[in-house]
Design a protein around this motif. Structure first.
Motif, short mmCIF file in Angstrom:
data_model
loop_
_atom_site.label_atom_id
_atom_site.label_comp_id
_atom_site.label_asym_id
_atom_site.label_seq_id
_atom_site.Cartn_x
_atom_site.Cartn_y
_atom_site.Cartn_z
N GLU A 233 74.07 -1.95 -7.85
CA GLU A 233 73.79 -1.56 -9.08
C GLU A 233 72.27 -1.18 -9.35
O GLU A 233 71.39 -2.23 -9.01
N ALA A 234 72.05 -0.32 -10.24
CA ALA A 234 70.68 -0.06 -10.29
C ALA A 234 69.83 -1.18 -11.06
O ALA A 234 68.85 -1.61 -10.78
N LYS A 235 70.37 -1.61 -12.32
CA LYS A 235 69.89 -2.53 -13.13
C LYS A 235 69.31 -3.68 -12.09
O LYS A 235 70.34 -4.59 -11.66
N GLY A 236 68.10 -4.19 -12.39
CA GLY A 236 67.52 -5.48 -11.72
C GLY A 236 67.35 -5.01 -10.19
O GLY A 236 66.79 -6.19 -9.65
N ASN A 237 67.67 -3.95 -9.66
CA ASN A 237 67.80 -3.93 -8.16
C ASN A 237 66.77 -2.65 -7.82
O ASN A 237 65.83 -2.67 -6.81
N TYR A 238 66.92 -1.45 -8.54
CA TYR A 238 65.91 -0.51 -8.23
C TYR A 238 65.79 0.50 -9.50
O TYR A 238 66.55 0.45 -10.30
N THR A 239 64.72 1.29 -9.32
CA THR A 239 64.63 2.48 -10.34
C THR A 239 64.19 3.65 -9.71
O THR A 239 63.53 3.70 -8.65
N VAL A 240 64.81 4.60 -10.37
CA VAL A 240 64.65 6.07 -9.82
C VAL A 240 63.41 6.72 -10.44
O VAL A 240 63.44 6.70 -11.78
N LYS A 241 62.31 6.95 -10.02
CA LYS A 241 61.06 7.78 -10.54
C LYS A 241 61.17 9.45 -10.35
O LYS A 241 61.00 9.59 -9.14
N THR A 242 60.94 9.93 -11.15
CA THR A 242 60.54 11.51 -11.09
C THR A 242 59.31 12.11 -11.58
O THR A 242 59.22 13.02 -11.58
N SER A 243 58.61 11.17 -12.35
CA SER A 243 57.40 11.65 -12.99
C SER A 243 56.30 10.48 -12.45
O SER A 243 56.45 9.45 -11.84
N GLU A 244 55.20 10.78 -12.75
CA GLU A 244 53.79 10.12 -12.47
C GLU A 244 53.81 9.86 -11.01
O GLU A 244 53.73 8.63 -10.41
N PHE A 255 62.42 -0.52 -5.28
CA PHE A 255 63.06 -1.67 -5.06
C PHE A 255 62.60 -2.76 -5.88
O PHE A 255 61.31 -3.07 -5.68
N THR A 256 63.45 -3.59 -6.50
CA THR A 256 62.60 -4.89 -7.08
C THR A 256 62.32 -5.75 -6.20
O THR A 256 62.86 -5.89 -4.88
N LYS A 257 61.45 -6.90 -6.54
CA LYS A 257 61.15 -7.95 -5.78
C LYS A 257 62.30 -8.81 -5.49
O LYS A 257 62.62 -9.41 -4.46
N ALA A 258 63.25 -9.09 -6.54
CA ALA A 258 64.40 -9.84 -6.34
C ALA A 258 65.44 -9.13 -5.30
O ALA A 258 65.89 -9.97 -4.68
N PHE A 259 65.43 -7.86 -5.58
CA PHE A 259 66.27 -7.26 -4.41
C PHE A 259 65.70 -7.46 -2.81
O PHE A 259 66.37 -7.72 -2.24
N CYS A 260 64.19 -7.25 -2.72
CA CYS A 260 63.79 -7.45 -1.53
C CYS A 260 64.12 -8.56 -1.03
O CYS A 260 63.99 -8.83 0.08
N ASP A 261 63.90 -9.75 -1.84
CA ASP A 261 64.03 -11.09 -1.27
C ASP A 261 65.40 -11.34 -0.81
O ASP A 261 65.43 -12.45 -0.09
#
Length: 479
Positions: A233-244, A255-261
């Motif tokens: 699930e994306a929430k809490g695990n990763y974010t997709v960025k298309t700007s900046e 990927f979030t730190k929580a997911f990498c851990d």
């Protein structure tokens, strides 16, 4: 009793001799083998060694002052380590060393804990050596990620870098087979499916996936992420960025730190995403590239995997409409371009559902995208007799003549054209430019021509015959 006391005294003396107190000034060494050049390695002393006996594998540890609250905290005490009433620390049998190291790394990174690194060193070669260390139990941290904690009680320890670099392999789906590989071909306007597989390593930190598409591909979205085959699930695990985005890439998956851990060595992260082959696509063997990589490591000190690239191809068909003629005064034939022939392109030989095209001028047409207007399905040849259709997938097509040039017979059957995986165009027994010949019929009889003369001659013969027959009959009657 005297004998018993003598035996006990001998035993006490034997035990006393077997216990090794630390020699004054005794220090240890940690050598990291297989270190990654450019990465930073940091060690923290969690426990200090009061005494040890290497032969019997007996060690007396206590927590250093900076790490005492960590060792005796609720996240560690009786889960990873036991601390007795005298402060001696023992490891809980079966506890997860890697999970403990993660907790220790997080504790060291938290500024409020005021933990100071024992030593820090950047790798300039495959070997990193820390010398002059107090004997004890150490946590080794690198910008690749957290390594398992180690001790120097031998007193010299050589270890291998356990956090190998993560890998990233990008693939693209070939629609005709459904298989993923390093290349595919497609029509302009077609959706192209990509997958990138990241092989994670223990101690993963700050994984960021970067993807860069060439101008012939339009990114349409991430369709899913899986970890070892299970949807994430994306929430809490990763974010997709298309700007900046700062490195020229098309999009990122952070990927979030929580997911990498949660990642363990050789865990497989698969990112699925799509793009559309657009009107700017390169036609031919150069293809349209798509490149991805993974950035990882400590914030401000990151490394990226080597780029992994796929190529999406699209092809073209060149057509010549002609008649074979023999110029006056010549015995050799030549190809005469024909104008006014009307063709459609279809994927079946009946001409059903003709392919929609966009005219780009100069007798060049490309496959239209779904949202485009001003499309055409018919192509009319001009005086050159030539036209090109580009933006085609490798497949079998049919050129169907709807109208023949004036004075020529319309083709009875569709012309089958096949585009191979390497872009080679074949038709019949030939390859290359598709040459379509038209034939003309013979001239029919017309007034004043030879065609009517023969009728006059035949008519005259018949009239003469009738006259002769009439004269013969009259003579016969007279006689």
């Amino acid at each position: 009793m005297k004998k018993i006391i003598s035996v006990l005294l001998a035993l006490v003396m034997t035990l006393a001799l077997s216990v090794s107190a630390l020699a004054a000034g005794e220090t240890g060494t940690i050598t990291i083998d297989n270190a990654v050049t450019g990465q930073t390695y940091t060690i923290y002393q969690i426990l200090y060694l009061e005494s040890y006996n290497a032969d019997s594998n007996a060690y007396a540890y206590k927590a250093t002052e900076a790490w005492k609250s960590f060792v005796e905290g609720t996240d560690v005490k009786d889960i990873y380590m036991h601390t007795d009433e005298q402060g001696y620390v023992t490891w809980k049998e079966g506890a997860d060393v890697a999970a403990f190291a993660k907790l220790a790394q997080a504790y060291a990174a938290d500024a409020k804990n005021k933990v100071t690194a024992t030593k820090t060193q950047e790798a300039t070669s495959p070997t990193v050596t820390f010398t002059g260390l107090n004997l004890g139990y150490y946590l080794l941290d690198s910008s690749l990620g957290t390594l398992c904690s180690l001790d120097t009680t031998n007193p010299t320890v050589t270890i291998k870098e356990k956090n190998a670099e993560p890998t990233n392999v990008k693939t693209v789906q070939e629609d005709s087979t459904g298989n993923y590989g390093d290349k595919n071909d497609a029509d302009i306007g077609q959706t192209v499916n990509f997958q990138s597989t990241i092989t994670a390593q223990a101690g993963a930190e700050n994984y960021v996936f970067h993807d860069k598409m060439s101008t012939g591909l339009t990114y349409t979205g991430v369709t899913g992420v899986t970890l070892n085959g299970t949807s994430v699930e994306a929430k809490g695990n990763y974010t997709v960025k298309t700007s900046e985005l700062t490195d020229g890439c098309t999009f990122e998956v952070v990927f979030t730190k929580a997911f990498c851990d949660t990642l363990k060595a050789n865990d497989k992260i698969v990112i699925s995403y799509t793009a559309t082959l657009n009107e700017k696509a390169v036609v031919g063997t150069d293809g349209n590239s798509n490149e991805s990589k993974v950035e990882y490591g400590e914030s401000g000190k990151t490394t990226t995997t080597p780029p992994s690239t796929t190529t999406t191809y699209t092809w073209k068909v060149d057509v010549l409409k002609y008649a074979e003629v023999t110029p006056e005064g010549s015995s050799a034939t030549e190809e005469k371009p024909l104008s006014g022939a009307v063709f459609i392109l279809s994927k079946n030989n009946k001409g059903e559902a003709p392919i929609a095209l966009i005219s780009e001028g100069n007798n060049v047409y490309r496959v239209a995208k779904a949202d485009e207007t001003n499309t055409v399905t018919e192509i009319t040849t001009d005086s050159t007799g030539k036209f090109t259709i580009k933006g085609l997938d490798s497949d079998t097509y049919y050129l169907i003549e709807k109208t023949a040039p004036a004075g020529y017979n319309t083709l009875k059957e569709a012309v089958q054209v096949t585009i191979g995986k390497d872009g080679t165009v074949s038709y019949g027994t030939s390859t290359g430019e598709v040459k379509i010949e038209n034939n003309t019929g013979t001239e029919l009889p017309s007034t004043g021509g030879m065609g009517t003369t023969i009728f006059y001659v035949l008519g005259g013969v018949l009239m003469a015959g009738a006259f002769v027959l009439l004269v013969v009959r009259r003579r016969m009657r007279t006689e």
